[in-house]
Every structure is written in C-alpha cells, then in structure tokens.
Write a protein that holds these residues in place. Structure first.
Motif, mmCIF file in Angstrom:
data_model
loop_
_atom_site.group_PDB
_atom_site.id
_atom_site.type_symbol
_atom_site.label_atom_id
_atom_site.label_comp_id
_atom_site.label_asym_id
_atom_site.label_seq_id
_atom_site.Cartn_x
_atom_site.Cartn_y
_atom_site.Cartn_z
ATOM 1 N N GLY A 144 36.619 49.025 38.023
ATOM 2 C CA GLY A 144 38.384 48.834 37.899
ATOM 3 C C GLY A 144 38.410 48.324 38.570
ATOM 4 N N ARG A 145 37.762 46.927 39.650
ATOM 5 C CA ARG A 145 38.568 46.323 40.125
ATOM 6 C C ARG A 145 37.602 45.052 41.117
ATOM 7 N NH1 ARG A 145 42.540 47.416 45.476
ATOM 8 N NH2 ARG A 145 42.976 45.283 46.708
ATOM 9 N N LEU A 146 37.754 44.437 41.168
ATOM 10 C CA LEU A 146 37.541 43.114 41.678
ATOM 11 C C LEU A 146 38.021 41.722 42.371
ATOM 12 C CD1 LEU A 146 34.310 41.418 39.957
ATOM 13 C CD2 LEU A 146 36.286 39.319 41.207
ATOM 14 N N GLY B 156 35.756 49.570 24.738
ATOM 15 C CA GLY B 156 36.495 51.322 25.782
ATOM 16 C C GLY B 156 35.789 51.239 26.732
ATOM 17 N N ARG B 157 35.572 49.929 26.906
ATOM 18 C CA ARG B 157 34.907 49.535 28.582
ATOM 19 C C ARG B 157 36.004 48.495 29.002
ATOM 20 N NH1 ARG B 157 29.732 49.340 31.251
ATOM 21 N NH2 ARG B 157 28.248 51.133 30.868
ATOM 22 N N ALA B 158 36.754 48.329 30.717
ATOM 23 C CA ALA B 158 37.319 47.350 31.149
ATOM 24 C C ALA B 158 37.178 47.025 31.920
ATOM 25 C CB ALA B 158 39.356 47.484 30.944
ATOM 26 N N ASP B 159 35.909 46.383 32.515
ATOM 27 C CA ASP B 159 35.010 46.149 33.416
ATOM 28 C C ASP B 159 35.800 45.082 34.094
ATOM 29 O OD1 ASP B 159 32.911 45.859 34.547
ATOM 30 O OD2 ASP B 159 31.196 46.289 33.456
ATOM 31 N N ALA B 160 36.006 45.275 35.574
ATOM 32 C CA ALA B 160 36.308 44.108 36.242
ATOM 33 C C ALA B 160 35.365 43.160 36.351
ATOM 34 C CB ALA B 160 37.127 44.682 37.426
ATOM 35 N N VAL B 161 33.980 42.924 36.272
ATOM 36 C CA VAL B 161 33.414 42.454 36.765
ATOM 37 C C VAL B 161 33.118 41.770 35.675
ATOM 38 C CG1 VAL B 161 30.692 42.325 37.420
ATOM 39 C CG2 VAL B 161 31.983 44.072 38.500
ATOM 40 N N VAL C 33 41.075 41.168 40.170
ATOM 41 C CA VAL C 33 41.410 41.786 38.384
ATOM 42 C C VAL C 33 41.301 43.521 38.336
ATOM 43 C CG1 VAL C 33 39.730 41.071 36.036
ATOM 44 C CG2 VAL C 33 39.337 40.165 38.158
ATOM 45 N N LEU C 34 41.526 43.541 37.355
ATOM 46 C CA LEU C 34 42.485 45.392 37.613
ATOM 47 C C LEU C 34 41.667 45.447 36.793
ATOM 48 C CD1 LEU C 34 46.049 44.986 39.595
ATOM 49 C CD2 LEU C 34 43.303 46.053 40.768
ATOM 50 N N GLY C 35 40.392 46.337 36.431
ATOM 51 C CA GLY C 35 40.126 47.482 34.083
ATOM 52 C C GLY C 35 40.559 48.867 35.172
#
Lengths: 419, 419
Positions: free
Chosen positions: A287-289, A237-242, A223-225
């Motif tokens: 930003g990534r998981l 506005g967050r793009a939280d991968a978790v 997952v990319l955020g």
C-alpha cells in the motif's frame, strides 16, 4: 632536490592513504558531513599545509583555507581544492583526490623554492555530499556567503540533527555563517575523478570540464496504494504501489531515451526504493512505497521539461489505477554551472606544454566548483579517469593519471609565474 | 437459558477482543509465530475450553486440542479451529475469528446441554503466518506429522533463531515433532475472513470455500547490477537494478493479465522491495535490489507455467542489459488444495436450514485447512465478508456476519445430531 614529479606522486599517495585511515567502518569509506571524522581529516590537511609554511585559517562554517603568498598581491588568487566528506560506504578518491592534488601543487612549488605569481590558496570544503544534509554544496556555499538560514535547519538523515547543530558541535558558528563575508571572487580549480566511463573508455588519463550538470530531485517521494492480501485480492481492483512505481520507472526510462534522441542532456535515476517496512510482506500487496528521483542536466530548461513529463506520466498512471496516488514531496534543485573559458585555457596551456591534449567534457556529478562558478568565480575542474563506479567501495583510480593532471596544472602555474 | 444466537455473539465478541489484548505493539496487532504472545493467546483459549468442560491437550509442536466427546465414538470427529499468530502489524480478525467461531459452536452446544453426534475438537494451530518462518503451515503440518527435519531448521526472519529453537523456547519438543503420530484423518472446518473483496462487493455475509490456492514463492530474490554515479553514468552502459526490477514487474503484470485472459487462475504480487540499504543513495545508480515474489493459483500447473514465463521475462531483461543478473534464490511452494465436497454439503445444509444460500468460492490466501486437506482430511472453510484489506491494522469484519456463519455450522451439527 627531489624531482617535481616525485614530489607530486609522493604527496598524492601519502595524503590519500592518510585521509582514508579515517572512516566510520567498511565496506568502503564513510566520513559524514560535519562529523568528527571529517574534522579529523581537515586537521590532517592543516598539518600538511603548515608543514609547507602556508598560512592557515578556517571560516565560520569550518572550511579550511591555506595560503601561499604570491609575488603579485593584486593578481587574482588561485584557489584549489575539494572536500573530504564521503557518501556512506563511498570510495577512496572522491574529494580526497582533489585535496591531495591541490596540496601536491603547493608542495612541488615549495620543493622547487618557487613563489607563484598569484596567491595560491588550498581550500578544503565541508559537507559537499548532499546525501547527509539535503542541501547542495552546503560547505562551499556557506563559505561563499550563500547559505540561507532555512538551509541551516536542514537535518542530517542519520542523526536527525540540524546543519547548525552539527556545525556548532564541530566548533563552528552557524550564526556567523549568515552574513559571512566571503573572499573576493577569484579563480577556483578542482581535481576530481570523472565518476563516469568516458575517459576510461577513451583511454585518456584526464580531461577538462566546461560545465557541471544541475539537478532536480525528489528525495522523499511516495506512491500510496491499498494494502491487500497477495492471494485474495483480484487483479481488478488492486492499487499496488510496487506496480505503479514500476510503471513510472519504465515510463521515465522511455522519456529519458526520447529526450536524449531529441538532443537534450539528461540523466534519470531512481537510486533508492523502499517497500520493505514492517507493514510490507511477501503475502501483501504493498500500500506504500518510498523512493528518490534524481534528474540531472547541464540545461535548467531540460530539467523543467523532464519534470513536466514526469508529472504527465504520473497522471497517466493515477488515472489508469484508481486508488494510486503519487506524493512527490519537496523538490530540491542545484543549478547547472558553465565553467570559465579562461580557466579551461589555463589548464590546457599546461597540458599542451607536456604534450597532452585533454578533451573538454561535462560533469555529471555536482561539485563545489559549481558553487564557486555560481558565485562569479572563474572556475574549472580537471577530471581524472576512474573505473569500477563511484560513490562505492570499488571506485578505482590510478595515482599516475592524477599525477599527470597535477603536472599539467603545475606547468600552467610555472608558465604564469615566468610570464 | 441464554438463546444460542446470544451465546454465539457473546463468545465471538469477547474472545476476539481478549486475544487482541496480546500484541507486540501497534499499529495493528503483532503476535509472531512461536512467540510468548502466541503462547499466551493459546493459554487464553485453553482456559475457555476448560471452562466448557472440554478435555485439553497439546501436541509436541504446541498445537492445542480441546475435545468435547460425541455420542458415537466411531463417528469421524469434527475438528474446528484456526491459528492465533499474526503477520507484523496485522489485523484483528485473521485467525482469531476462526478460533472464536469454533469456540462459539462448542459453547452453544454446551449452553444447550447438547452432546454432538461425533466428537467435536477445537484445534488452535501454531505458526500459520509464513512471514515469520519460511515454511508453509508449520504448526498444522507439524501436528499432521508432515514437517521435515530440514524445515525445523528454518530461521525466524526477525530473531534469526530456528523453528526448533523457538518450539523449545515455548516448552515444546522439536525432536518429537519428527515422527509425530498425528490424529486419524477426520473432518476439519475453519472459519476465516475472506481477505478479498468478493463477498463484500456482492453484499453477502459468508461463503463456502471449495479450493485453496497454492503458492510459488521467491522470498529472497535479488537483482544485481552495477553501482554508478547518478549524474555521471550515461544511459548507455548502465546496469540499473531498479530499472531492471521495474521492467520485470511491468512484464509480469502483462503476463498475469494474459494468463487471466487465457482462463487461468493466478495472482502475481511483488510485496516487498528493498533498495534502501546503506549503499543506496539518491545520487547513485543502484547495483542491487532485493525483492519477494508470490505467485498463487488453485492449479499447480498454472504456477509452473507462470514460473516459466517469469524465467523467460528475466532472460529477456538480462539479454537486453549487460551487467544485470537476477538471482531468484530458493523457491518455496505450497500445494493448491481441493476441499471436501461432503463438507461443503455439510455447511450448506446448515445454511439452507436458516434460509441462506452461501456462494461457493476460492480461497486466495493459504490456510491450515489446505494442510489438513493435503493430509487426507475432509476439509472445508467458511469465509466471512471483510473489508479494508487484510494483514493490516485496518482489516475490518462485522461480528454479525461471522455469527451468521457460525449459526449455519451450528445448525448443521444439530441436524447431524438429530439424524
């Protein structure tokens, strides 16, 4: 002469304990595929087979075969066995029990001075645990002439070296594996712990497997955020991968429940989750998981359906949260396998002779028997009750349960020999 | 004479670039708390201060102070500064910008031949980034005489050595830190990037911070479940740590949304998730998952409320799934800080003089200014617009925006000096 039941128990206890002296260290047991430890375990079993007077050879991929000649060279041989590699920090019985069970049958016949009707072939495969190489049943499929040149280039996750390199390092020949002439399709039988709770909860020592679930896997999904400060980035506005990953897990748990209600056979597991790299911190929005997903079913169509629902759930999450993107990576599959009714009957005959009525059941785990079945062999598995999970150090089994299953197969063989 | 605006820009660009030559390697910048690299950065700033004729000393914890004497020794000194450590793979501006900004003010006064009304003290703190030691504002709180003996025993996450050991290794004296006589409470001002999107989205170069969110953290929380085989363990009876964690993340995202709707100030972040140990595998149901949780609010009561809801959500999940247990571990807190109205007015006066009307805003991140405020200092922060996130290599800021904020403070100082 030692009673057959005593021979069986002695071989099972001794061989399992011996093999488990070979481990890369605890907790549990670790014998990677195509490692020196796996080779040493094969050598141990080879010595046992030689002591029983069996004729031993290895194929180009390092699978071990030990033959006890039967009375009728035209009768379809009975191959029996399993693998000796383990997952990292695995259990004491997965694979080992199947090899010990097969060896116990041969040792008992030998102790009784019996020659079986058909050839009896102990087979010890390589590289069954696909956690090491991302290839299903690498060893048995190589032995069946079904491994592709591309698969030989798959890298072991810990060493980064290819399957071909590892084969060569253990003294085998990957070039010869391509185009390998497999044994003529015959019969295959594998003892194995159930790796699930069904027999244990029912209070039954063993069961007979009629089908093996196949798998649809994403081994390296992401997952990319957007990275952001945990205290300063507003919710909007967050793009939280978790969070996006959690939404997918909860959604797929709901999909799983719904598909079971619809009568489908399915398991859904996110077994590995990594948002703990150097860039991750308590005070950062991730930003990534990275994650793995493993879908299994006895029906290939159900796997396609579950995969379609997965993609639909991902689309919902991506649409709801701009900046989130899932990258599933390469999909790998193992085909579900229907086992042999004739071989189910063979085992059941032996069981009935000793007053048992083992249930017919599904295998959730993949096994070499699936590769043999796919190659046109008459295959069957005998599941033994276990508990405390599997693929873990706590994995537990009672030798007595395995012995009872081995006795059933031994009885079936005697019956066949006398017929 | 060089124009003040030129001095400011020259110092900002040069000092930030110089400090960033010191890094443990990329991506981004890594200067751990109480590392040789952090010490080297302090030495760099010391040389700058000495060149400006400032009187330099370090306290027992290694915080650096550089004093430019004012005209009125009785007037409350103005301390200005920030820290030079970074998170792992952090950005180019967090901390650095605040030190460079303070130094630019001093350099400009010196270039103008001005003596400020009150003493001007450049302060460079240690160990602000609590990702290294699980202690809030370790350096500044040590300098303020507020660090406990217990906190000195906290271990750095990468080295496993204690804060006391690291202080000693850098030539400081942890014994003296306990009972350290802090400077008399005075005024404190810190320039810092916003670490959030508000100024950038509003198109404003800088803002004045009226309060700093406090935090309630679980740095080493766990979900414990049962290891099982991914294909063999039925849905019923699983205790999957990944699924339980996902349920908690989704539940807390819902709680967060609801609490915002109720008018509370709050952020909720699960920044680090680890279910990727040697025991985890694609083909295993996870029996364990490790995670961090960071709750932040400008209101300590809201943190308590969010924590209560967290515990309630955990109870729901534990009840619904036998075998699942959450172990949150040690809770750590940093108190929310209300900053000084007088200092907000001080900065605003300078801003007004140059025709700016900076907004008043909250700080989501914790900062040394919170420690000074808690110790009774008249504290304020000036936030500078940034983008591309923070605590990450991509963190971006325009030197021009920082220069404008520094000019506002410089103007306020001149006004005070002339008054």
């Amino acid at each position: 002469m030692t009673a057959p039941s005593d021979v069986i128990r002695e071989v099972l206890a001794r061989v399992i304990a011996q093999v488990n002296t070979l481990s890369a260290g605890g907790p549990g047991w670790t014998r990677p595929s195509y490692s020196d430890l796996e080779s040493a375990a094969h050598t141990m079993i080879e010595a046992e087979a030689l002591a029983l007077g069996m004729a031993v050879h290895r194929d180009a991929a390092g699978n071990l075969f030990a033959r006890m000649a039967g009375r009728d060279p035209a009768a379809p041989p009975l191959y029996m066995g399993s693998h000796l590699d383990t997952v990292a920090e695995g259990g004491a019985y997965d694979g080992q029990a199947g090899v010990a069970g097969a060896l116990a049958v041969a040792a008992t016949l030998r102790a009784q001075g019996m020659t079986p009707h058909a050839d009896l072939v102990l087979v010890v495969t390589r590289a069954e645990e696909s956690v090491w190489f991302p290839v299903s049943y690498a060893g048995s499929r190589a032995g069946l002439g079904l491994l592709s040149a591309e698969e030989l280039q798959a890298c072991r996750v810990d060493t980064g070296q290819s399957l071909a390199q590892h084969m060569r390092a253990q003294g085998f020949d990957p070039e010869e594996v391509i185009g390998l002439q497999p044994p003529a399709p015959a019969r295959f039988l594998e003892f194995h712990i159930e790796q699930g709770p069904i027999l244990d909860e029912a209070g039954e020592p063993y069961g007979i497997v009629t089908a093996i679930r196949g798998g649809l896997r994403y081994r390296a999904a992401q997952v990319l955020g957007s990275w952001a400060h945990s205290g300063a980035a507003p919710r909007e506005g967050r793009a939280d991968a978790v969070v996006a990953f959690a939404q997918l897990v909860v959604a797929m748990d709901r999909v799983w429940s719904a598909m079971l209600d619809e009568g489908h056979d399915l398991t859904v597991t996110f077994g590995r989750v990594d948002a703990a790299g150097p860039a991750h911190a308590m005070a950062k929005v991730a930003g990534r998981l990275d994650f793995c997903l493993d879908l299994r079913s006895s029906d290939a169509g159900v796997l396609d359906l579950a995969n379609a629902r997965l993609l639909a759930e991902i689309a919902v999450i991506e649409t709801a949260t701009p900046g989130i993107r899932f990258a599933l990576g390469i999909q790998s599959r193992s085909q579900p396998a229907r086992l042999s009714e004739a071989m189910v009957d063979f085992v059941r005959t032996g069981a009935t002779l000793q007053g048992d009525a083992p249930r017919l059941m599904l295998s959730g785990g993949g096994h070499d028997a699936a590769a043999f079945a796919a190659a046109g062999w008459e295959s069957v598995m005998v599941f033994v009750r276990n508990w405390n999970g599997s693929h873990c150090p706590e994995e537990a089994m009672d030798i007595e349960d395995l012995a009872r299953a081995v006795e059933a197969v031994h009885a079936a063989l005697l019956q066949e020999t006398r017929a």
